[in-house]
Scaffold this motif. Structure first.
Motif, PDB file in Angstrom:
ATOM      1  N   SER A  25      -0.729  -8.281   9.813  1.00 43.62           N
ATOM      2  CA  SER A  25       0.417  -9.201   9.297  1.00 43.62           C
ATOM      3  C   SER A  25       1.882  -8.700   9.704  1.00 43.62           C
ATOM      4  CB  SER A  25       0.238  -9.482   8.023  1.00 43.62           C
ATOM      5  OG  SER A  25      -1.089 -10.261   7.646  1.00 43.62           O
ATOM      6  N   LYS A  26       1.853  -7.437   9.275  1.00 46.53           N
ATOM      7  CA  LYS A  26       3.154  -6.842   9.242  1.00 46.53           C
ATOM      8  C   LYS A  26       3.631  -6.756  10.800  1.00 46.53           C
ATOM      9  CE  LYS A  26       3.414  -3.503   5.487  1.00 46.53           C
ATOM     10  NZ  LYS A  26       3.101  -2.240   5.265  1.00 46.53           N
ATOM     11  N   GLU A  72      -9.220  -7.728   0.154  1.00 47.13           N
ATOM     12  CA  GLU A  72     -10.363  -8.003   0.832  1.00 47.13           C
ATOM     13  C   GLU A  72     -11.535  -6.551   0.495  1.00 47.13           C
ATOM     14  OE1 GLU A  72      -7.408  -7.963   2.654  1.00 47.13           O
ATOM     15  OE2 GLU A  72      -7.168  -9.932   3.250  1.00 47.13           O
ATOM     16  N   MET A  73     -10.803  -5.496   0.579  1.00 45.72           N
ATOM     17  CA  MET A  73     -11.955  -4.420   0.593  1.00 45.72           C
ATOM     18  C   MET A  73     -12.348  -4.453  -1.045  1.00 45.72           C
ATOM     19  SD  MET A  73     -12.189  -3.452   3.583  1.00 45.72           S
ATOM     20  CE  MET A  73     -12.855  -1.586   3.590  1.00 45.72           C
ATOM     21  N   PRO A 109     -11.762  -5.525   8.714  1.00 43.80           N
ATOM     22  CA  PRO A 109     -11.609  -5.819   7.187  1.00 43.80           C
ATOM     23  C   PRO A 109     -10.892  -4.174   6.892  1.00 43.80           C
ATOM     24  CG  PRO A 109     -14.014  -6.302   7.898  1.00 43.80           C
ATOM     25  CD  PRO A 109     -13.297  -5.901   8.859  1.00 43.80           C
ATOM     26  N   GLY A 110     -10.093  -4.637   5.868  1.00 45.52           N
ATOM     27  CA  GLY A 110      -9.092  -3.479   5.608  1.00 45.52           C
ATOM     28  C   GLY A 110      -7.751  -3.374   6.416  1.00 45.52           C
ATOM     29  N   GLU A 147       5.501 -15.180   4.751  1.00 49.25           N
ATOM     30  CA  GLU A 147       5.877 -14.222   5.615  1.00 49.25           C
ATOM     31  C   GLU A 147       6.441 -14.895   6.921  1.00 49.25           C
ATOM     32  OE1 GLU A 147       2.144 -12.273   6.779  1.00 49.25           O
ATOM     33  OE2 GLU A 147       1.716 -12.082   4.879  1.00 49.25           O
ATOM     34  N   LEU A 148       7.335 -14.159   7.741  1.00 49.16           N
ATOM     35  CA  LEU A 148       8.143 -14.817   8.768  1.00 49.16           C
ATOM     36  C   LEU A 148       7.119 -15.558   9.555  1.00 49.16           C
ATOM     37  CD1 LEU A 148      10.554 -15.205  10.220  1.00 49.16           C
ATOM     38  CD2 LEU A 148      10.030 -13.042  11.708  1.00 49.16           C
ATOM     39  N   ARG A 149       5.852 -15.303   9.785  1.00 48.48           N
ATOM     40  CA  ARG A 149       4.804 -16.366  10.605  1.00 48.48           C
ATOM     41  C   ARG A 149       4.647 -17.684   9.949  1.00 48.48           C
ATOM     42  NH1 ARG A 149      -0.929 -14.228   9.565  1.00 48.48           N
ATOM     43  NH2 ARG A 149      -0.836 -13.190   7.601  1.00 48.48           N
ATOM     44  N   LEU A 151      -4.426 -19.392  15.510  1.00 45.90           N
ATOM     45  CA  LEU A 151      -3.918 -20.349  15.917  1.00 45.90           C
ATOM     46  C   LEU A 151      -4.547 -20.783  17.173  1.00 45.90           C
ATOM     47  CD1 LEU A 151       0.090 -19.051  15.892  1.00 45.90           C
ATOM     48  CD2 LEU A 151      -1.107 -20.566  14.144  1.00 45.90           C
ATOM     49  N   GLU A 202       0.621  -1.222   0.053  1.00 46.35           N
ATOM     50  CA  GLU A 202      -0.174  -0.073  -0.011  1.00 46.35           C
ATOM     51  C   GLU A 202       0.767   1.458  -0.185  1.00 46.35           C
ATOM     52  OE1 GLU A 202      -3.284   1.833   2.896  1.00 46.35           O
ATOM     53  OE2 GLU A 202      -2.983  -0.259   2.908  1.00 46.35           O
ATOM     54  N   TYR A 223      -2.064 -15.570  17.842  1.00 42.92           N
ATOM     55  CA  TYR A 223      -3.106 -14.792  17.195  1.00 42.92           C
ATOM     56  C   TYR A 223      -4.161 -15.794  16.849  1.00 42.92           C
ATOM     57  CZ  TYR A 223      -0.344 -16.022  12.935  1.00 42.92           C
ATOM     58  OH  TYR A 223       0.304 -16.676  12.048  1.00 42.92           O
ATOM     59  N   ASN A 271       4.624 -10.108  12.167  1.00 44.65           N
ATOM     60  CA  ASN A 271       5.938 -10.696  11.458  1.00 44.65           C
ATOM     61  C   ASN A 271       6.968  -9.879  12.150  1.00 44.65           C
ATOM     62  OD1 ASN A 271       5.030 -12.517   9.594  1.00 44.65           O
ATOM     63  ND2 ASN A 271       4.287 -10.965   8.249  1.00 44.65           N
ATOM     64  N   GLY A 314      -5.057  -8.248   1.324  1.00 45.70           N
ATOM     65  CA  GLY A 314      -4.908  -7.185   0.883  1.00 45.70           C
ATOM     66  C   GLY A 314      -5.950  -6.481  -0.274  1.00 45.70           C
ATOM     67  N   LYS A 346     -16.258  -4.609  -2.171  1.00 45.71           N
ATOM     68  CA  LYS A 346     -16.874  -3.250  -3.138  1.00 45.71           C
ATOM     69  C   LYS A 346     -17.536  -3.833  -4.391  1.00 45.71           C
ATOM     70  CE  LYS A 346     -14.135   0.697  -1.927  1.00 45.71           C
ATOM     71  NZ  LYS A 346     -13.089   1.378  -2.286  1.00 45.71           N
ATOM     72  N   GLU A 379      -6.094  -5.932   7.428  1.00 41.99           N
ATOM     73  CA  GLU A 379      -5.381  -7.569   7.512  1.00 41.99           C
ATOM     74  C   GLU A 379      -3.874  -7.101   7.410  1.00 41.99           C
ATOM     75  OE1 GLU A 379      -8.033  -6.467   5.711  1.00 41.99           O
ATOM     76  OE2 GLU A 379      -9.837  -8.074   6.084  1.00 41.99           O
ATOM     77  N   MET A 380      -3.483  -6.435   6.556  1.00 39.21           N
ATOM     78  CA  MET A 380      -2.050  -6.276   6.088  1.00 39.21           C
ATOM     79  C   MET A 380      -1.419  -5.457   7.071  1.00 39.21           C
ATOM     80  SD  MET A 380      -1.709  -7.754   3.252  1.00 39.21           S
ATOM     81  CE  MET A 380      -0.315  -7.211   2.326  1.00 39.21           C
ATOM     82  N   GLU A 432     -11.997   5.359   3.815  1.00 39.26           N
ATOM     83  CA  GLU A 432     -11.324   4.222   2.605  1.00 39.26           C
ATOM     84  C   GLU A 432     -10.163   4.523   2.165  1.00 39.26           C
ATOM     85  OE1 GLU A 432     -14.513   3.117   0.240  1.00 39.26           O
ATOM     86  OE2 GLU A 432     -16.050   3.658   1.495  1.00 39.26           O
ATOM     87  N   GLU A 433      -9.261   3.625   1.676  1.00 36.86           N
ATOM     88  CA  GLU A 433      -8.208   3.727   1.131  1.00 36.86           C
ATOM     89  C   GLU A 433      -8.066   4.894   0.185  1.00 36.86           C
ATOM     90  OE1 GLU A 433      -5.319   0.943  -1.294  1.00 36.86           O
ATOM     91  OE2 GLU A 433      -6.689  -0.062  -0.244  1.00 36.86           O
TER      92      GLU A 433
END
Lengths: 554, 554
Positions: B341-342, A337-338, B334-335, A391-393, B359, A43, B356, B345, A335, A342, B337-338, B42-43
């Motif tokens: 994750s970051k 999902e949105m 929603p939105g 990813e690391l996880r 698991l 992003e 998380y 990690n 990434g 829509k 997620e990334m 929103e994005e």
């Protein structure tokens, strides 16, 4: 010689990330490259089209490269090849569909004269002192393979992307017997994909989806059916075509990549289509809703895709009606999902019946879940294990599964891109890293957008821009014209005239302060304008636009 | 009189979206406002802080407003109040914690003298010709209520946000008996939340999470434990405190909103904490890892949150070590997620053990799943049903569930924000819409960023900016200085000197063409510069920066 009998494994992509897979297997002075993929920008990589691996290590060691060998034809495994070929020439080996898709790509990039070599699953290719064997696996694109690379220290097993599908749509079940045999012969190191390692159990067979299609088709005899899926998922497309033929429907393809991939797959014999099933989109109007299935791109809600254009009423030939059943036969990639939500909502606004994964078994993954990963690890029995593609996880979870299966913790290596694992008969250890990282592609520019440019784009995107223009007399430092203020992306000008007037006064005051002494230091003056205006705007409106002072001296 | 005995229901937010809930119930000349929430941008809403509902209808009908009544204290139900109060004054009613959290907000916005009225679940408030009853429900924040609004046409039942939790942490089980009673008395219309309508079955009880905490605490006696969750989830925080007290650990709070909410909840008696359990973060160093639990914000991976700062080693007081267990006790909205994750990690990179949701059962939702929604619909037995709080796919699914339960399709209304449903003894029908939409808040500006500004920000974010500056003689149109080219967010200047030189030549050529005739039409000249340069840059590098030509005439 000290380094005489050592093997190196160097990932240049695919570690600590999902995408741009690229792994080097180096023995003495010879390098085999496994895959060469791209990834899509995160992003914060504003304006970037795609991301490719840093290959400066390969450029430096060109003469060592024996070949690029490919596991399958997905973007994250072949997408960076056109960019890399502009820097390095090398022979490329892959299965027919993989090379067919690559050829389309090379054409788009106007790259001719590439040394492409078709291999089939089960075949061996000797490349210098190493030898590569392609082993059939199941995945969401036909012609996918794992690679067994025979080296003087034993096999290096690269899993590719895979799942275990006992009832695949076309081709064979993953060649478990051969994998077992390779394991028996001795695998010194295994590189294993980790995409679905967080999921328990098994991934369902692709043929499950076919059953669902048949059920939906039989329940909606009078509706037009639109199905969005990945263009490269030839098995899925085959199953849609099968269902269409069962129910006497014609199939229309929509979306550029859908047409390209299907044409290539058809030409190479990977699709079985009866004569007359596929019709051109231009002839669609001759058929009733009940006689049609449309297969389209856009299952990820991509803004310019065919499905998005259909949803927003912007498709030139396909108009949505309440008589449409739209099936999203895919899972949103993290990434997306949105975007997918829509499009789903937009399709529903027109009254279409939208069937998506949350509601029905309309998609299965192409990647192995925990039990399948355990199966392959147990057959391959590697001495050293390198979890990859995640990813690391994901990597850590895959490592812990390998440990549960009895591989010693000291023999499992979590690697970052650029790490170099040196393996000898005796042991395996990390030696000096090689350069690795993200190369950003924006338009025709490769690597010319870096952190400063991205930081500026981010700044501009958040609060916009103010340009201050003023002309000053060279002789006495007096203002000749201006200050004028131009703004973009900052605030509606109509609603902010007062604010702009005040801003002009602030700049005049700043200029006035410098007026008395002779102005020689332009950068200080510009900085003063920037700071004073920044302070003013933040106090007034709590925003921090980029401020560009332009001073003309006449 | 024609309109004499009619009821109107008008959502100004919360339809076709998740967030900024605001619903009007209007009877004759009286309006009751239910909730007043915000939503996050929103994005594509670049640089926007929050989004609030358009309230021009309320401003126009101020004198009709009897009160704003609140169901609970989440941002999407109370977050827009400070912005709205700057335009309209009105009495506000809510439960103690809801108003406690609102008061914090009002203080931040420096709003005094607000007419706040505490009510408790079970209480009635007469507001003009209508009467509002607060009914206790379960949700992820204490003191949540549904509202039964008594009107001369029967009850309007607003579900608020809810779940059915038979073993809640504090407070009562949702008051099913009272809801049944209201249903018996006669509900003309029900507004029902739809957040979890796509999930089958029941939402698990909050107390399940407590069991998991106890298990994790007992398995990791020597580790420091860090738990990220929503600051407003007081039940969750209570359970962490309980587990800490069971295992003789001290509790440290981290993150501004965690401190604020916990203080308010504690003051109002919603948290039971033994003396000495909570310690100040400054005293943390006096304790061993095994004696500590840190509760922190940042469960959504928010870039500036405490957890993100911990993950990136930027937290002033909390340094992560491999002896840390980090629990993400939340699901990504929603939105997000990334981002989540970051952070996950990043935490793992330091060697922390991160637990998380994928698991372990470490989070439960606060919203009702399908079976709970059916239960409430069956008790309330509304004549008319309006699914709310959801995207279209949620509203449609909720509608189809209501239909399955026997509510006639003609009595179910899918409403957009601004739609107006007029209900009489006889029937219900849509009448003219009222204005509704998104008002964007950026810094202190409310509604001064619109489509043009956002479009410019998007353009700037993708390809950056080029400013062309040239000074021209008023007398003969000759160039006095320039053209100079300044770029930001476009390309590394160092790597593009040739490109910039060529661009300057292009501009000179464009200016030259106009040189011969007298220049009067500045906008045409600017346009020519823009078009010529745009064409040149696209052909050279396939990018399309914003081009700002600035011509000074001396």
């Amino acid at each position: 010689m000290k380094n005489s009998n050592k093997l190196k494994i160097i990932p240049l992509g695919g570690m600590y990330e999902v995408g741009k897979n690229l792994t080097l297997v180096e023995y003495r002075d010879e390098i085999i490259i496994v895959d060469c993929g791209l990834t899509f920008p995160e992003e914060e990589m504003l304006g970037i089209d795609v991301v490719i691996p840093d290959i400066s290590y390969l450029i430096k060691n060109q003469e060592k490269i024996k070949a690029l060998v490919l596991t399958h034809g997905h973007e994250d495994h072949i997408g960076a090849i056109p960019y890399i070929l502009k820097k390095i020439k090398m022979p490329i080996y892959g299965t027919p569909l993989t090379l067919g898709l690559l050829e389309n790509k090379l054409k788009e990039h106007k790259l001719g004269e590439v040394d492409l070599n078709v291999v089939h699953a089960g075949q061996n290719v000797k490349l210098g002192k190493m030898e590569v064997e392609w082993i059939s696996v199941n995945h969401s694109i036909p012609d996918s393979c794992a690679l067994a690379i025979k080296t003087p220290l034993g096999y290096v097993y690269h899993s590719g992307d895979f799942k275990v599908d006992y009832t695949p749509i076309s081709g064979e079940v993953i060649d478990l017997q051969r994998i077992a045999k390779i394991g028996e012969k001795g695998v010194i190191a295994m590189i294993g994909e980790s995409t679905n390692v967080l999921r328990e159990g098994y991934t369902m067979s692709e043929s499950k989806v076919g059953e669902t299609f048949n059920r939906i088709f039989s329940n909606h005899i009078t509706n037009r059916i639109i199905i969005a899926t990945f263009a490269s998922n030839v098995h899925r497309i085959q199953q849609i075509i099968n269902a269409a033929e069962n129910f006497n429907r014609k199939v229309v393809l929509s979306g550029r990549s859908m047409l390209n991939v299907t044409e290539t797959a058809n030409k190479l014999g990977y699709l079985k289509v009866k004569k007359g099933t596929l019709i051109d989109i231009k002839n669609m109007d001759k058929y009733d809703d009940k006689d049609l299935v449309i297969i389209t791109t856009g299952s990820q809600g991509e803004p310019m895709s065919a499905l998005t254009r259909i949803a927003y009423g912007e498709h030139r030939r396909i108009q949505l009606t309440p008589n449409d059943i739209v099936i999203l036969s895919a899972t949103p990639i993290p990434g997306n999902e949105m975007d997918v939500s829509k499009v789903t909502n937009k399709l529903m606004e027109v009254g279409a019946n939208v069937i998506y994964e949350t509601l029905t078994e309309i998609h299965v993954s192409g990647h192995a879940c925990q039990e399948e990963l355990k199966l392959i690890l147990s057959l391959v029995k590697p001495k050293y294990f390198i979890p990859a593609h995640g990813e690391l996880r994901h990597l850590l979870k895959h490592a812990s599964i390998a440990e549960d299966l009895g591989i010693g913790r000291e023999n499992i290596f979590i690697m970052e891109n650029g790490n170099c694992l040196e393996i000898s008969q005796k042991d395996a250890k990390f030696v000096s890293d090689v350069p690795a990282g993200n190369i950003l592609v924006d338009g025709l520019g490769i690597g010319d957008v870096g952190n400063i440019v991205l930081r500026d784009r981010k700044h501009l995107s958040e609060d916009g821009l103010i340009v201050v223009v003023v002309t000053i007399s060279k002789s006495d430092g007096k203002i000749i014209s201006g200050p004028d203020i131009i703004s973009r992306g900052f605030v509606y000008v109509r609603e902010s005239e007062d604010l702009m007037d005040e801003a002009r006064e602030i700049v005049k005051k700043t200029l006035g302060k410098c007026d008395s002494k002779s102005i020689t230091d332009w950068s200080t003056l510009k900085n003063n304008i920037r700071e004073d205006l920044k302070g003013f705007l933040f106090s007034k409106i709590k925003r921090n636009p980029m401020i560009l002072p332009i001073i003309m001296e006449i």
